[in-house]
Design a protein around this motif. Structure first.
Motif, short mmCIF file in Angstrom:
data_model
loop_
_atom_site.label_atom_id
_atom_site.label_comp_id
_atom_site.label_asym_id
_atom_site.label_seq_id
_atom_site.Cartn_x
_atom_site.Cartn_y
_atom_site.Cartn_z
N GLY A 34 0.78 -1.22 0.00
CA GLY A 34 0.00 0.00 0.00
C GLY A 34 0.82 1.28 0.00
N GLY A 35 2.13 1.16 -0.21
CA GLY A 35 3.00 2.33 -0.26
C GLY A 35 2.84 3.11 -1.55
N ARG A 36 3.72 4.08 -1.73
CA ARG A 36 3.61 4.95 -2.91
C ARG A 36 3.83 4.15 -4.19
NH1 ARG A 36 8.32 6.53 -5.27
NH2 ARG A 36 10.25 5.86 -4.25
N SER A 37 3.23 4.60 -5.26
CA SER A 37 3.37 3.93 -6.55
C SER A 37 4.67 4.34 -7.22
CB SER A 37 2.19 4.30 -7.46
OG SER A 37 0.98 3.81 -6.92
N MET A 38 5.36 3.35 -7.78
CA MET A 38 6.61 3.60 -8.49
C MET A 38 6.41 3.34 -9.98
SD MET A 38 9.35 1.74 -5.91
CE MET A 38 8.24 0.36 -5.51
N SER A 39 6.95 4.20 -10.81
CA SER A 39 6.88 4.01 -12.26
C SER A 39 7.89 2.96 -12.69
CB SER A 39 7.17 5.33 -12.98
OG SER A 39 8.54 5.70 -12.79
N VAL A 40 7.75 2.48 -13.91
CA VAL A 40 8.69 1.50 -14.42
C VAL A 40 10.09 2.08 -14.53
CG1 VAL A 40 8.18 1.99 -16.85
CG2 VAL A 40 9.09 -0.25 -16.20
N GLU A 41 10.17 3.39 -14.82
CA GLU A 41 11.49 4.03 -14.90
C GLU A 41 12.18 4.01 -13.54
OE1 GLU A 41 9.08 5.59 -18.29
OE2 GLU A 41 8.73 5.38 -16.13
N GLU A 42 11.44 4.29 -12.48
CA GLU A 42 12.03 4.28 -11.15
C GLU A 42 12.44 2.88 -10.72
OE1 GLU A 42 11.12 5.64 -6.51
OE2 GLU A 42 9.61 5.97 -8.07
N VAL A 43 11.58 1.91 -11.01
CA VAL A 43 11.89 0.53 -10.67
C VAL A 43 13.16 0.08 -11.39
CG1 VAL A 43 11.10 -1.85 -10.83
CG2 VAL A 43 9.50 -0.06 -10.16
N GLY A 44 13.27 0.43 -12.66
CA GLY A 44 14.45 0.06 -13.42
C GLY A 44 15.71 0.73 -12.89
N LYS A 45 15.57 1.94 -12.38
CA LYS A 45 16.73 2.69 -11.88
C LYS A 45 17.25 2.14 -10.57
CE LYS A 45 18.21 7.39 -10.68
NZ LYS A 45 17.79 8.82 -10.59
N ILE A 46 16.35 1.77 -9.64
CA ILE A 46 16.80 1.33 -8.32
C ILE A 46 17.03 -0.18 -8.25
CG2 ILE A 46 15.62 3.26 -7.22
CD1 ILE A 46 13.47 1.35 -6.26
N GLY A 47 16.48 -0.93 -9.21
CA GLY A 47 16.68 -2.38 -9.23
C GLY A 47 15.52 -3.14 -8.63
N GLY A 48 15.34 -4.37 -9.08
CA GLY A 48 14.19 -5.17 -8.67
C GLY A 48 14.12 -5.45 -7.18
N TYR A 49 15.23 -5.91 -6.58
CA TYR A 49 15.21 -6.22 -5.14
C TYR A 49 14.91 -4.97 -4.31
CZ TYR A 49 17.18 -10.83 -6.09
OH TYR A 49 17.39 -12.11 -6.53
N ARG A 54 17.61 2.71 11.17
CA ARG A 54 18.34 1.90 12.15
C ARG A 54 17.71 0.51 12.32
NH1 ARG A 54 16.29 1.75 17.36
NH2 ARG A 54 14.38 2.95 17.74
N LEU A 55 16.49 0.33 11.79
CA LEU A 55 15.82 -0.96 11.91
C LEU A 55 15.94 -1.80 10.64
CD1 LEU A 55 12.54 0.10 13.77
CD2 LEU A 55 14.68 -0.77 14.75
N HIS A 56 16.68 -1.30 9.68
CA HIS A 56 16.82 -2.02 8.42
C HIS A 56 17.82 -3.17 8.54
CE1 HIS A 56 15.42 1.61 5.78
NE2 HIS A 56 14.44 1.04 6.43
N ALA A 57 17.35 -4.41 8.40
CA ALA A 57 18.27 -5.53 8.24
C ALA A 57 18.83 -5.52 6.83
CB ALA A 57 17.55 -6.84 8.51
N TYR A 58 18.05 -4.97 5.91
CA TYR A 58 18.48 -4.73 4.52
C TYR A 58 17.95 -3.36 4.15
CZ TYR A 58 18.68 -4.93 -0.55
OH TYR A 58 18.93 -4.64 -1.87
N ASN A 59 18.82 -2.47 3.70
CA ASN A 59 18.40 -1.10 3.40
C ASN A 59 18.32 -0.89 1.89
OD1 ASN A 59 17.96 1.65 3.17
ND2 ASN A 59 19.30 2.18 4.87
N PRO A 60 17.11 -0.90 1.31
CA PRO A 60 16.97 -0.74 -0.13
C PRO A 60 17.34 0.65 -0.63
CG PRO A 60 14.83 -0.65 0.92
CD PRO A 60 15.81 -1.00 2.00
N TYR A 61 17.52 1.58 0.30
CA TYR A 61 17.82 2.96 -0.11
C TYR A 61 19.31 3.22 -0.23
CZ TYR A 61 12.99 3.12 1.41
OH TYR A 61 11.66 2.84 1.57
N THR A 62 20.13 2.31 0.28
CA THR A 62 21.58 2.46 0.16
C THR A 62 22.20 1.42 -0.78
OG1 THR A 62 21.96 1.09 2.13
CG2 THR A 62 21.77 3.46 2.46
N GLU A 63 21.46 0.35 -1.07
CA GLU A 63 21.96 -0.66 -1.99
C GLU A 63 21.76 -0.20 -3.44
OE1 GLU A 63 23.48 -3.44 -1.21
OE2 GLU A 63 23.05 -3.62 0.94
#
Length: 311
Positions: free
Chosen positions: A162-177, A188-197
């Motif tokens: 239910g989070g914000r919608s991402m366009s295909v361009e954004e998904v392609g830029k940041i990667g699938g995972y 500080r609670l991220h076991a995996y941080n999708p914003y730094t990977e």
């Protein structure tokens, strides 16, 4: 009708170019989609004269053909039993993220050995399962957005829980995972941080953790097109390290549901996933810390959280 006429009928449509890549895209008929928007039995390929020159390339690319494939199958079928748009004339100009089309023999074996359901050929469950598998293949392996055949790139959006919608361009830029592991948790609670990977670091991490891949099966389909709702299961074996944690060798599973809106050509326009990523990540943190690995154990790190300390 001659073979050349058939190929023209299938591959003539073009779509606007995005991302600066080739504008040649096969339409829905390369999937064998019938008038109801579902994948048909693909018997039309038998009318195309075989072999054709492209197959020489296909044999070199794929180190091992799946059982029952003799190297002379036609467009849209060669190379994988569960995914389309990997090999064939429609993919001759595709830019692959890792330099060549993917080979799914290993994860297909895992899928066939551990799946809980085997859907009848031609069933809605099988058709949805193959569509989702093909979409995930394109998401992780195709570098240019206009090479995607499973989505309507002009309308496509992806959201997680239910989070914000991402366009295909954004998904392609940041990667699938990184797109699929979006979270509202504090850093500080991220076991995996999708914003730094990066797309590259995330791919390398999960390929190492799951050397046999992360299989997917559809458990149930609740509604058909144009709005498809289904329950899914992802699983793999943690046979490699994850973020300094030793491999456990145990099965790791992720269950969830998804709502997919498709157009008349069965291309995805909107995709909403609902699942608990913590279910996946918690299992990846159960192995002991590898010797020599320096972990941030400050109060601001994930290991400063009492819940994660006990995993």
């Amino acid at each position: 009708m001659g073979g050349n006429s058939i190929l023209k009928r299938i591959f003539m449509p073009r779509f606007p170019s995005i991302g600066g890549c080739s504008d040649q895209m096969a339409d829905s008929r390369v999937l064998g989609i019938d008038s109801r928007g579902f994948q048909s039995d693909l018997n039309w390929w038998r009318l195309i004269p075989s072999p054709i020159p492209v197959f020489k390339t296909l044999v070199l690319i794929s180190s091992q053909d799946p059982p029952g494939h003799d190297g002379n199958e036609a467009v849209g079928v060669k190379g994988d039993k569960y995914r389309f748009h990997i090999y064939g004339e429609g993919e001759k100009n595709t830019t692959w993220r890792f330099g060549a089309p993917p080979n799914y023999d290993v994860v297909n074996k895992l899928f066939e050995e551990d799946r809980s359901k085997e859907w009848p050929s031609g069933s809605i469950e099988e058709k949805v399962q193959n569509l989702v598998k093909t979409f995930e293949m394109e998401l992780f392996h195709k570098a240019c957005l206009d090479d995607y055949k499973t989505i309507n790139s002009q309308k496509f959006t992806l959201s997680i829980n239910g989070g914000r919608s991402m366009s295909v361009e954004e998904v392609g830029k940041i990667g699938g995972y990184n797109a699929l592991l979006q979270t509202s948790l504090a850093d500080r609670l991220h076991a995996y941080n999708p914003y730094t990977e990066t797309p590259e670091s995330s791919d390398e991490l999960f390929r190492t953790t799951f050397p046999r891949g992360f299989a997917l099966e559809i458990l149930q389909v609740y509604s058909g097109p144009p709005v498809i709702a289904y329950k899914f299961r992802h699983w793999g074996y943690m046979e490699g390290p994850f973020k300094g944690h030793s491999p456990t060798g145990k099965k790791v599973e992720l269950y969830g549901v998804s709502i997919v809106e498709v157009d008349d050509s069965m291309r995805i326009e909107k995709l909403d996933f609902f699942y608990d990523a913590g279910e996946l990540l918690a299992d990846l943190l159960k192995g002991p810390i590898l010797e020599g690995f320096e972990y941030d154990t400050s109060p601001n790190s994930s290991l400063g959280c009492p819940f994660l300390k006990g995993m």
